[in-house]
Design a protein around this motif. Structure first.
Motif, short mmCIF file in Angstrom:
data_model
loop_
_atom_site.label_atom_id
_atom_site.label_comp_id
_atom_site.label_asym_id
_atom_site.label_seq_id
_atom_site.Cartn_x
_atom_site.Cartn_y
_atom_site.Cartn_z
N LEU A 1 0.83 -1.19 0.00
CA LEU A 1 0.00 0.00 0.00
C LEU A 1 0.87 1.25 0.00
O LEU A 1 1.90 1.30 0.68
CB LEU A 1 -0.88 0.05 1.25
CG LEU A 1 -2.15 -0.77 1.31
CD1 LEU A 1 -1.83 -2.25 1.42
CD2 LEU A 1 -2.99 -0.33 2.50
N HIS A 2 0.42 2.23 -0.74
CA HIS A 2 1.01 3.57 -0.72
C HIS A 2 -0.13 4.57 -0.54
O HIS A 2 -1.29 4.26 -0.78
CB HIS A 2 1.72 3.89 -2.03
CG HIS A 2 2.83 2.95 -2.38
ND1 HIS A 2 4.14 3.20 -2.06
CD2 HIS A 2 2.82 1.75 -3.03
CE1 HIS A 2 4.91 2.21 -2.50
NE2 HIS A 2 4.11 1.31 -3.09
N SER A 3 0.20 5.78 -0.14
CA SER A 3 -0.76 6.88 -0.23
C SER A 3 -0.07 8.07 -0.87
O SER A 3 1.16 8.21 -0.80
CB SER A 3 -1.34 7.23 1.14
OG SER A 3 -0.36 7.70 2.03
N THR A 4 -0.86 8.90 -1.52
CA THR A 4 -0.33 9.84 -2.49
C THR A 4 0.42 11.04 -1.91
O THR A 4 1.20 11.67 -2.61
CB THR A 4 -1.46 10.36 -3.38
OG1 THR A 4 -2.51 10.89 -2.55
CG2 THR A 4 -2.01 9.24 -4.25
N THR B 1 8.64 -7.82 -6.36
CA THR B 1 7.86 -8.85 -5.69
C THR B 1 6.41 -8.47 -5.39
O THR B 1 5.57 -9.36 -5.22
CB THR B 1 8.52 -9.20 -4.33
OG1 THR B 1 8.70 -7.99 -3.57
CG2 THR B 1 9.87 -9.88 -4.54
N HIS B 2 6.11 -7.18 -5.31
CA HIS B 2 4.82 -6.76 -4.79
C HIS B 2 3.95 -6.01 -5.80
O HIS B 2 4.45 -5.14 -6.52
CB HIS B 2 5.01 -5.88 -3.55
CG HIS B 2 5.33 -6.64 -2.30
ND1 HIS B 2 6.44 -7.43 -2.18
CD2 HIS B 2 4.66 -6.74 -1.11
CE1 HIS B 2 6.46 -7.99 -0.98
NE2 HIS B 2 5.39 -7.59 -0.31
N ILE B 3 2.68 -6.37 -5.82
CA ILE B 3 1.66 -5.55 -6.47
C ILE B 3 1.46 -4.31 -5.60
O ILE B 3 1.51 -4.38 -4.38
CB ILE B 3 0.35 -6.34 -6.60
CG1 ILE B 3 0.56 -7.59 -7.44
CG2 ILE B 3 -0.76 -5.47 -7.19
CD1 ILE B 3 -0.62 -8.55 -7.40
N SER B 4 1.22 -3.18 -6.23
CA SER B 4 1.15 -1.93 -5.47
C SER B 4 -0.08 -1.12 -5.86
O SER B 4 -0.55 -1.20 -7.00
CB SER B 4 2.39 -1.09 -5.74
OG SER B 4 2.49 -0.79 -7.13
N PHE B 5 -0.60 -0.37 -4.91
CA PHE B 5 -1.61 0.61 -5.27
C PHE B 5 -1.54 1.81 -4.33
O PHE B 5 -1.07 1.71 -3.19
CB PHE B 5 -3.02 0.02 -5.31
CG PHE B 5 -3.54 -0.52 -4.00
CD1 PHE B 5 -4.22 0.30 -3.11
CD2 PHE B 5 -3.37 -1.86 -3.67
CE1 PHE B 5 -4.72 -0.20 -1.92
CE2 PHE B 5 -3.87 -2.37 -2.48
CZ PHE B 5 -4.54 -1.54 -1.60
N GLU B 6 -1.98 2.94 -4.85
CA GLU B 6 -1.99 4.21 -4.12
C GLU B 6 -3.40 4.47 -3.59
O GLU B 6 -4.39 4.33 -4.33
CB GLU B 6 -1.59 5.37 -5.02
CG GLU B 6 -0.16 5.35 -5.52
CD GLU B 6 0.81 6.04 -4.57
OE1 GLU B 6 0.38 6.50 -3.48
OE2 GLU B 6 2.00 6.13 -4.92
#
Length: 263
Positions: free
Chosen positions: A27-30, A114-119
């Motif tokens: 997980l990321h945040s913008t 290695t990781h799928i990511s989303f913001e």
């Protein structure tokens, strides 16, 4: 969860076309006060369903979205607000594409591999309603990905945020999401638990689904459509003589048959 698809084909990351075998979700945040998905996601003239996507997302008048060359980052998806104010997720890279989201960690490794990511699109970080909607959507998206790739969200290093990645040596030193979730009494352990709940809810729905083992088991009002699908090679069953078709699929085939799509 409402999930749209708008692949960022003009982003340099997509153009490289490297792939990974997903081993986790990050997980990321913008980091910006703008929860609107249109800020980051826009279709091109060649994007399938462009008009519908623009209607759902809205138009970015500043043209500073991520679907353009020269953008030095790319994630697999975003969670944020559509033009009508509802919260949704948008897939922006194929799930097995190597994203540009984590940087390099202190170990010399990168979660990009290695990781799928989303913001998660941030707002002013003070709205509990938006937070809960975005948090729940993010958990459901993560649950879907964990099920798709047989990932255990409670295993070490599987479901992490950017700051977790830094602590594990596989990401650069960013604070997200620990500047946001704790404002509403949540942390990544809470999030992982919510992912598990979402996965269990999906499993319960699957268990309730009705399946028909053989053609003879299919109710008569579905059978003509199912037979047509079999004849066209669109429905082959399990390969051992069993059909094992769900009632949901039978309904869909029946609708298609009434529209003369199976003739």
């Amino acid at each position: 969860m409402k999930l749209l698809k708008c692949i960022l084909t003009e982003n340099d990351c997509y153009q490289v076309k490297e792939t990974i075998k997903p081993k986790g979700v990050m997980l990321h945040s913008t980091g910006a006060d703008n929860p609107m998905l249109r800020r980051y996601v826009q279709p091109t003239a060649a994007t399938p369903g462009r008009e519908n996507l623009l209607a759902a997302l809205g138009t970015n008048p500043n043209a500073n979205h991520w679907n353009r060359p020269g953008t030095n980052a790319c994630v697999h998806g975003f969670v944020g607000k559509l033009a009508d104010g509802s919260v949704a997720a948008v897939q922006t890279l194929p799930w097995d594409h190597r994203g540009w989201h984590a940087g390099t960690g202190t170990s010399g490794k990168s979660a990009n591999d290695t990781h799928i990511s989303f913001e998660m699109c941030e707002d002013g970080l003070a709205d509990p309603v938006y937070f809960q909607q975005a948090y729940q959507t993010a958990a459901e998206l993560t649950a879907m990905l964990c099920r798709q790739y047989s990932l255990d969200p409670l295993a070490d290093g599987v479901v992490i945020c950017h700051q977790d990645g830094y602590r594990l040596g596989s990401a650069s030193n960013h604070g997200d999401i620990y500047h946001w979730f704790p404002r509403f009494g949540m942390n990544m352990n809470d999030f992982r638990a919510e992912v598990v709940r979402a996965m269990n809810a999906d499993s319960e729905e699957e268990e309730k689904m009705i399946y028909f083992k053989n053609l003879a088991d299919v109710p008569e009002y579905y059978r003509d459509a199912v037979e047509k699908a079999i004849a066209k090679g669109a429905l082959n069953g399990t390969g051992n003589g069993e059909l094992n078709v769900s009632e949901d699929l039978c309904r869909t085939l029946t609708v298609l048959d009434r529209l003369s799509k199976l003739d």
